[in-house]
Design a protein around this motif. Sequence first.
Motif, PDB file in Angstrom:
ATOM      1  N   ASP A 207       0.937  -1.243   0.093  1.00 32.46           N
ATOM      2  CA  ASP A 207       0.055  -0.049  -0.169  1.00 32.46           C
ATOM      3  C   ASP A 207       1.107   1.264   0.034  1.00 32.46           C
ATOM      4  OD1 ASP A 207      -2.286  -1.376   0.102  1.00 32.46           O
ATOM      5  OD2 ASP A 207      -2.684  -1.095   2.109  1.00 32.46           O
ATOM      6  N   LEU A 208       2.076   1.154   0.525  1.00 31.49           N
ATOM      7  CA  LEU A 208       2.799   2.446   0.539  1.00 31.49           C
ATOM      8  C   LEU A 208       3.308   2.792  -0.682  1.00 31.49           C
ATOM      9  CD1 LEU A 208       5.514   1.281   3.324  1.00 31.49           C
ATOM     10  CD2 LEU A 208       3.985   2.887   3.643  1.00 31.49           C
ATOM     11  N   ALA A 209       3.539   1.722  -1.765  1.00 30.82           N
ATOM     12  CA  ALA A 209       3.920   2.041  -3.052  1.00 30.82           C
ATOM     13  C   ALA A 209       2.416   2.811  -3.820  1.00 30.82           C
ATOM     14  CB  ALA A 209       4.510   0.978  -3.665  1.00 30.82           C
ATOM     15  N   ASP A 210       1.461   1.857  -3.629  1.00 31.52           N
ATOM     16  CA  ASP A 210       0.180   2.258  -3.907  1.00 31.52           C
ATOM     17  C   ASP A 210      -0.252   3.738  -3.473  1.00 31.52           C
ATOM     18  OD1 ASP A 210      -0.075  -0.229  -5.337  1.00 31.52           O
ATOM     19  OD2 ASP A 210      -1.547  -0.885  -3.659  1.00 31.52           O
ATOM     20  N   LEU A 211       0.002   3.984  -2.661  1.00 31.86           N
ATOM     21  CA  LEU A 211      -0.340   5.644  -1.931  1.00 31.86           C
ATOM     22  C   LEU A 211       0.381   6.409  -2.780  1.00 31.86           C
ATOM     23  CD1 LEU A 211      -1.036   4.577   1.520  1.00 31.86           C
ATOM     24  CD2 LEU A 211      -2.474   5.693   0.013  1.00 31.86           C
ATOM     25  N   ALA A 212       2.173   6.226  -2.922  1.00 29.44           N
ATOM     26  CA  ALA A 212       2.871   7.117  -3.352  1.00 29.44           C
ATOM     27  C   ALA A 212       2.268   7.402  -5.022  1.00 29.44           C
ATOM     28  CB  ALA A 212       4.308   6.377  -3.519  1.00 29.44           C
ATOM     29  N   GLU A 213       1.913   6.345  -5.602  1.00 27.47           N
ATOM     30  CA  GLU A 213       1.769   6.347  -6.906  1.00 27.47           C
ATOM     31  C   GLU A 213       0.476   7.459  -6.921  1.00 27.47           C
ATOM     32  OE1 GLU A 213       0.609   3.473 -10.903  1.00 27.47           O
ATOM     33  OE2 GLU A 213      -0.445   3.063  -9.065  1.00 27.47           O
ATOM     34  N   ARG A 214      -0.365   7.352  -6.053  1.00 25.61           N
ATOM     35  CA  ARG A 214      -1.654   8.064  -5.974  1.00 25.61           C
ATOM     36  C   ARG A 214      -1.233   9.654  -5.691  1.00 25.61           C
ATOM     37  NH1 ARG A 214      -5.610   4.985  -1.887  1.00 25.61           N
ATOM     38  NH2 ARG A 214      -5.531   2.970  -2.849  1.00 25.61           N
ATOM     39  N   VAL A 215      -0.186  10.047  -5.032  1.00 21.42           N
ATOM     40  CA  VAL A 215       0.435  11.292  -5.069  1.00 21.42           C
ATOM     41  C   VAL A 215       0.747  11.731  -6.433  1.00 21.42           C
ATOM     42  CG1 VAL A 215       2.363  12.557  -4.186  1.00 21.42           C
ATOM     43  CG2 VAL A 215       1.285  11.032  -2.779  1.00 21.42           C
ATOM     44  N   GLY A 216       1.502  10.708  -7.236  1.00 18.39           N
ATOM     45  CA  GLY A 216       1.806  11.022  -8.558  1.00 18.39           C
ATOM     46  C   GLY A 216       0.592  11.484  -9.508  1.00 18.39           C
ATOM     47  N   ALA A 217      -0.182  10.427  -9.431  1.00 17.89           N
ATOM     48  CA  ALA A 217      -1.378  10.596 -10.325  1.00 17.89           C
ATOM     49  C   ALA A 217      -2.203  12.098  -9.892  1.00 17.89           C
ATOM     50  CB  ALA A 217      -2.373   9.467  -9.786  1.00 17.89           C
ATOM     51  N   ARG A 218      -2.323  12.375  -8.706  1.00 17.78           N
ATOM     52  CA  ARG A 218      -2.998  13.685  -8.447  1.00 17.78           C
ATOM     53  C   ARG A 218      -1.828  14.833  -9.002  1.00 17.78           C
ATOM     54  NH1 ARG A 218      -7.763  13.468  -7.557  1.00 17.78           N
ATOM     55  NH2 ARG A 218      -7.541  15.765  -7.605  1.00 17.78           N
ATOM     56  N   LEU A 219      -0.611  14.706  -8.974  1.00 13.30           N
ATOM     57  CA  LEU A 219       0.222  15.677  -9.464  1.00 13.30           C
ATOM     58  C   LEU A 219      -0.039  15.769 -10.967  1.00 13.30           C
ATOM     59  CD1 LEU A 219       2.386  17.765  -8.888  1.00 13.30           C
ATOM     60  CD2 LEU A 219       4.374  16.100  -8.697  1.00 13.30           C
ATOM     61  N   GLU A 220      -0.184  14.568 -11.456  1.00 13.15           N
ATOM     62  CA  GLU A 220      -0.347  14.652 -13.003  1.00 13.15           C
ATOM     63  C   GLU A 220      -1.585  15.385 -13.386  1.00 13.15           C
ATOM     64  OE1 GLU A 220       0.724  11.044 -16.363  1.00 13.15           O
ATOM     65  OE2 GLU A 220      -0.688  10.381 -14.536  1.00 13.15           O
TER      66      GLU A 220
END
Length: 226
Positions: A207-220
């Motif tokens: 989930d740590l990596a999934d949440l980090a990816e969500r940060v990237g998605a929001r930034l995108e």
Amino acid sequence: MPNNSILGVFAKSPIKPLEKHIRIVCKCANKLPSFFDAVIAKDWEKATKLREEISQLEKDADVLKRQLRLELPGGLFMPVERADLLELLTQQDRIANKAKDIAGRSLGREIEIPALLQDDFKAYLTRCLDAIEKAGDAICELDDLLEAGFRGREVDLVEKMIHQLDEIEDDTDSMQVNLRSGLRKMEAELNPVEVMFLYQIIEWVGDLADLAERVGARLEILLAKN
């Protein structure tokens, strides 16, 4: 509006606190390798100390989150939409929450990671933390993005980081599958309750990596709007 009020709105940049928040989040999550080293060594005193450090950093992130939510300006002078920044902040904060949950559950259960899985688990955890670091690097480019008006090579740089973040998250998915497969093969040798909690810890680390990816998605999404 008086000039000093206008200057005050411009001076209260939301970006610096957001960057400060992600640095605290990264520091919080980066305590986990040392924590699990202590868990594997069954050094519960050291694990307890590290869990307390993780918990304190999570609290520090929480305090900054509440402060930013209260003080984040709205209106005409915001360089990006307030809602987008708040969503970024929420996703960042969930990483620290998850790190605290992982440490708390592992310590509370005095979880034992089977010897045959320890190297793979450490590599998996490290790769998940790579995702958080990459998300942090991308967030810390926001100031330069604003200065560049969300144009040019700075946008290309952040988009490249987001792509790398997606690749890291894909890696962690594959690593999780392998770990779960390895654990399944030894289920018969282990306490069924402990097996259940091991699966949970493996999932939460992912989930740590999934949440980090969500940060990237929001930034995108933020990039797409500017």
